[in-house]
Design a protein around this motif. Structure first.
Motif, PDB file in Angstrom:
ATOM      1  N   GLY A  13      -3.557  17.759  10.787  1.00  0.00           N
ATOM      2  CA  GLY A  13      -3.310  19.162  10.484  1.00  0.00           C
ATOM      3  C   GLY A  13      -1.930  19.596  10.930  1.00  0.00           C
ATOM      4  N   TYR A  14      -1.617  20.849  10.667  1.00  0.00           N
ATOM      5  CA  TYR A  14      -0.290  21.409  10.938  1.00  0.00           C
ATOM      6  C   TYR A  14      -0.376  22.646  11.815  1.00  0.00           C
ATOM      7  CZ  TYR A  14       1.258  18.364   7.154  1.00  0.00           C
ATOM      8  OH  TYR A  14       1.543  17.265   6.370  1.00  0.00           O
ATOM      9  N   HIS A  15      -1.259  22.649  12.781  1.00  0.00           N
ATOM     10  CA  HIS A  15      -1.485  23.824  13.610  1.00  0.00           C
ATOM     11  C   HIS A  15      -0.561  23.826  14.816  1.00  0.00           C
ATOM     12  CE1 HIS A  15      -4.970  24.242  11.098  1.00  0.00           C
ATOM     13  NE2 HIS A  15      -5.373  23.034  11.460  1.00  0.00           N
ATOM     14  N   GLY A  16      -0.029  24.999  15.119  1.00  0.00           N
ATOM     15  CA  GLY A  16       0.825  25.161  16.292  1.00  0.00           C
ATOM     16  C   GLY A  16       1.808  26.290  16.083  1.00  0.00           C
ATOM     17  N   THR A  60     -15.917  21.021   8.060  1.00  0.00           N
ATOM     18  CA  THR A  60     -15.004  20.965   9.206  1.00  0.00           C
ATOM     19  C   THR A  60     -13.623  20.497   8.767  1.00  0.00           C
ATOM     20  OG1 THR A  60     -16.878  20.538  10.669  1.00  0.00           O
ATOM     21  CG2 THR A  60     -14.689  20.008  11.519  1.00  0.00           C
ATOM     22  N   ALA A  61     -13.580  19.469   7.923  1.00  0.00           N
ATOM     23  CA  ALA A  61     -12.302  18.967   7.408  1.00  0.00           C
ATOM     24  C   ALA A  61     -11.550  20.045   6.635  1.00  0.00           C
ATOM     25  CB  ALA A  61     -12.537  17.747   6.519  1.00  0.00           C
ATOM     26  N   ALA A  62     -12.260  20.796   5.821  1.00  0.00           N
ATOM     27  CA  ALA A  62     -11.605  21.845   5.022  1.00  0.00           C
ATOM     28  C   ALA A  62     -10.909  22.862   5.914  1.00  0.00           C
ATOM     29  CB  ALA A  62     -12.632  22.530   4.127  1.00  0.00           C
ATOM     30  N   VAL A  63     -11.500  23.161   7.058  1.00  0.00           N
ATOM     31  CA  VAL A  63     -10.879  24.115   7.987  1.00  0.00           C
ATOM     32  C   VAL A  63      -9.694  23.474   8.699  1.00  0.00           C
ATOM     33  CG1 VAL A  63     -11.213  25.505  10.076  1.00  0.00           C
ATOM     34  CG2 VAL A  63     -13.009  25.422   8.319  1.00  0.00           C
ATOM     35  N   VAL A  64      -9.909  22.306   9.293  1.00  0.00           N
ATOM     36  CA  VAL A  64      -8.868  21.686  10.112  1.00  0.00           C
ATOM     37  C   VAL A  64      -7.689  21.221   9.264  1.00  0.00           C
ATOM     38  CG1 VAL A  64      -8.353  19.875  11.793  1.00  0.00           C
ATOM     39  CG2 VAL A  64     -10.577  21.008  11.834  1.00  0.00           C
ATOM     40  N   GLU A  65      -7.958  20.731   8.079  1.00  0.00           N
ATOM     41  CA  GLU A  65      -6.892  20.251   7.201  1.00  0.00           C
ATOM     42  C   GLU A  65      -6.363  21.350   6.285  1.00  0.00           C
ATOM     43  OE1 GLU A  65      -8.903  16.972   5.329  1.00  0.00           O
ATOM     44  OE2 GLU A  65      -8.482  15.626   7.014  1.00  0.00           O
ATOM     45  N   GLY A  66      -6.888  22.542   6.442  1.00  0.00           N
ATOM     46  CA  GLY A  66      -6.517  23.657   5.573  1.00  0.00           C
ATOM     47  C   GLY A  66      -5.348  24.460   6.100  1.00  0.00           C
ATOM     48  N   ILE A  67      -5.461  25.751   5.997  1.00  0.00           N
ATOM     49  CA  ILE A  67      -4.387  26.687   6.330  1.00  0.00           C
ATOM     50  C   ILE A  67      -3.912  26.473   7.765  1.00  0.00           C
ATOM     51  CG2 ILE A  67      -3.804  29.128   6.606  1.00  0.00           C
ATOM     52  CD1 ILE A  67      -6.063  29.676   4.525  1.00  0.00           C
ATOM     53  N   PRO A  68      -2.606  26.246   7.969  1.00  0.00           N
ATOM     54  CA  PRO A  68      -2.082  26.096   9.331  1.00  0.00           C
ATOM     55  C   PRO A  68      -2.267  27.391  10.136  1.00  0.00           C
ATOM     56  CG  PRO A  68      -0.509  25.241   7.737  1.00  0.00           C
ATOM     57  CD  PRO A  68      -1.577  25.985   6.959  1.00  0.00           C
ATOM     58  N   ARG A  69      -2.655  27.217  11.374  1.00  0.00           N
ATOM     59  CA  ARG A  69      -2.846  28.330  12.305  1.00  0.00           C
ATOM     60  C   ARG A  69      -1.946  28.126  13.513  1.00  0.00           C
ATOM     61  NH1 ARG A  69      -5.633  32.056   9.374  1.00  0.00           N
ATOM     62  NH2 ARG A  69      -7.416  31.082   8.383  1.00  0.00           N
ATOM     63  N   ASN A  70      -1.596  29.203  14.166  1.00  0.00           N
ATOM     64  CA  ASN A  70      -0.786  29.101  15.379  1.00  0.00           C
ATOM     65  C   ASN A  70      -1.585  28.492  16.523  1.00  0.00           C
ATOM     66  OD1 ASN A  70       1.596  30.225  14.315  1.00  0.00           O
ATOM     67  ND2 ASN A  70       0.886  32.292  14.747  1.00  0.00           N
ATOM     68  N   LEU A  71      -2.838  28.882  16.650  1.00  0.00           N
ATOM     69  CA  LEU A  71      -3.639  28.533  17.817  1.00  0.00           C
ATOM     70  C   LEU A  71      -4.829  27.655  17.453  1.00  0.00           C
ATOM     71  CD1 LEU A  71      -3.809  32.043  19.530  1.00  0.00           C
ATOM     72  CD2 LEU A  71      -2.173  30.195  19.971  1.00  0.00           C
ATOM     73  N   ILE A  72      -5.090  26.659  18.312  1.00  0.00           N
ATOM     74  CA  ILE A  72      -6.287  25.855  18.093  1.00  0.00           C
ATOM     75  C   ILE A  72      -7.543  26.679  18.367  1.00  0.00           C
ATOM     76  CG2 ILE A  72      -5.159  23.633  18.381  1.00  0.00           C
ATOM     77  CD1 ILE A  72      -6.293  23.460  21.226  1.00  0.00           C
ATOM     78  N   GLU A  73      -7.407  27.753  19.112  1.00  0.00           N
ATOM     79  CA  GLU A  73      -8.528  28.664  19.323  1.00  0.00           C
ATOM     80  C   GLU A  73      -8.999  29.249  17.992  1.00  0.00           C
ATOM     81  OE1 GLU A  73      -5.780  28.397  21.105  1.00  0.00           O
ATOM     82  OE2 GLU A  73      -6.158  28.865  23.225  1.00  0.00           O
ATOM     83  N   THR A  74      -8.052  29.596  17.137  1.00  0.00           N
ATOM     84  CA  THR A  74      -8.371  30.151  15.821  1.00  0.00           C
ATOM     85  C   THR A  74      -9.045  29.096  14.947  1.00  0.00           C
ATOM     86  OG1 THR A  74      -6.463  31.613  15.995  1.00  0.00           O
ATOM     87  CG2 THR A  74      -7.399  31.323  13.801  1.00  0.00           C
ATOM     88  N   SER A  77     -12.668  28.510  16.201  1.00  0.00           N
ATOM     89  CA  SER A  77     -13.508  29.645  15.828  1.00  0.00           C
ATOM     90  C   SER A  77     -13.828  29.625  14.339  1.00  0.00           C
ATOM     91  CB  SER A  77     -12.812  30.959  16.209  1.00  0.00           C
ATOM     92  OG  SER A  77     -13.602  32.064  15.865  1.00  0.00           O
ATOM     93  N   SER A  78     -12.859  29.262  13.524  1.00  0.00           N
ATOM     94  CA  SER A  78     -13.076  29.180  12.077  1.00  0.00           C
ATOM     95  C   SER A  78     -14.083  28.103  11.711  1.00  0.00           C
ATOM     96  CB  SER A  78     -11.750  28.931  11.353  1.00  0.00           C
ATOM     97  OG  SER A  78     -10.869  30.017  11.544  1.00  0.00           O
ATOM     98  N   VAL A  79     -14.068  26.975  12.435  1.00  0.00           N
ATOM     99  CA  VAL A  79     -15.057  25.918  12.198  1.00  0.00           C
ATOM    100  C   VAL A  79     -16.451  26.446  12.525  1.00  0.00           C
ATOM    101  CG1 VAL A  79     -15.897  23.663  12.976  1.00  0.00           C
ATOM    102  CG2 VAL A  79     -13.455  23.990  12.523  1.00  0.00           C
ATOM    103  N   CYS A  80     -16.591  27.097  13.677  1.00  0.00           N
ATOM    104  CA  CYS A  80     -17.885  27.678  14.051  1.00  0.00           C
ATOM    105  C   CYS A  80     -18.392  28.621  12.974  1.00  0.00           C
ATOM    106  CB  CYS A  80     -17.775  28.451  15.368  1.00  0.00           C
ATOM    107  SG  CYS A  80     -17.571  27.457  16.847  1.00  0.00           S
TER     108      CYS A  80
END
Length: 121
Positions: A13-16, A60-74, A77-80
């Motif tokens: 993913g591209y989160h950060g 789960t993959a769709a969320v993690v590999e999807g839209i980049p987020r700044n925070l892993i917290e986000t 939460s989106s996976v949940c």
């Protein structure tokens, strides 16, 4: 309450928050704890009385590999939220999201967030 555990799901993913985290993919590892009553599934040996593990992994993959987020917290939460939306039998979902290559200027073995969401009805 019974529990289904799925551990070590690995995604790219591209989160950060930093620009370099958005340029190259980095690994994210997810551990899931899905809480629900599994007595009907055990008694009937019928998939319709539990959750489909493959579908859990695809969501789960769709969320993690999807839209980049700044925070892993986000992301966690989106996976949940996505799993609770998709699977009505779930009483709660716990997610541990690991970011083993977080840009931290110290040696570390892991950085992770852990959160749990409970269905409120």
């Amino acid at each position: 309450m019974d529990e289904i555990l799925i551990t070590g799901l690995t995604f790219q993913g591209y989160h950060g928050c930093l620009p370099e985290e958005r340029k190259a993919p980095q690994p994210f590892i997810i551990d899931l704890a899905l809480r629900l009553d599994l007595s009907a599934a055990a008694a009937t040996d019928d998939l319709t009385n539990t959750v489909d593990y493959d579908k859990v992994c695809l969501i789960t993959a769709a969320v993690v590999e999807g839209i980049p987020r700044n925070l892993i917290e986000t992301v966690a939460s989106s996976v949940c939220d996505a799993l609770l939306r998709e699977f009505a039998p779930l009483a709660s979902v716990a997610v541990t999201l690991h970011k083993p290559q977080a840009p931290v200027r110290r040696n570390f073995s892991d950085i992770a967030v852990h959160m749990e969401r409970v269905r409120h009805e």
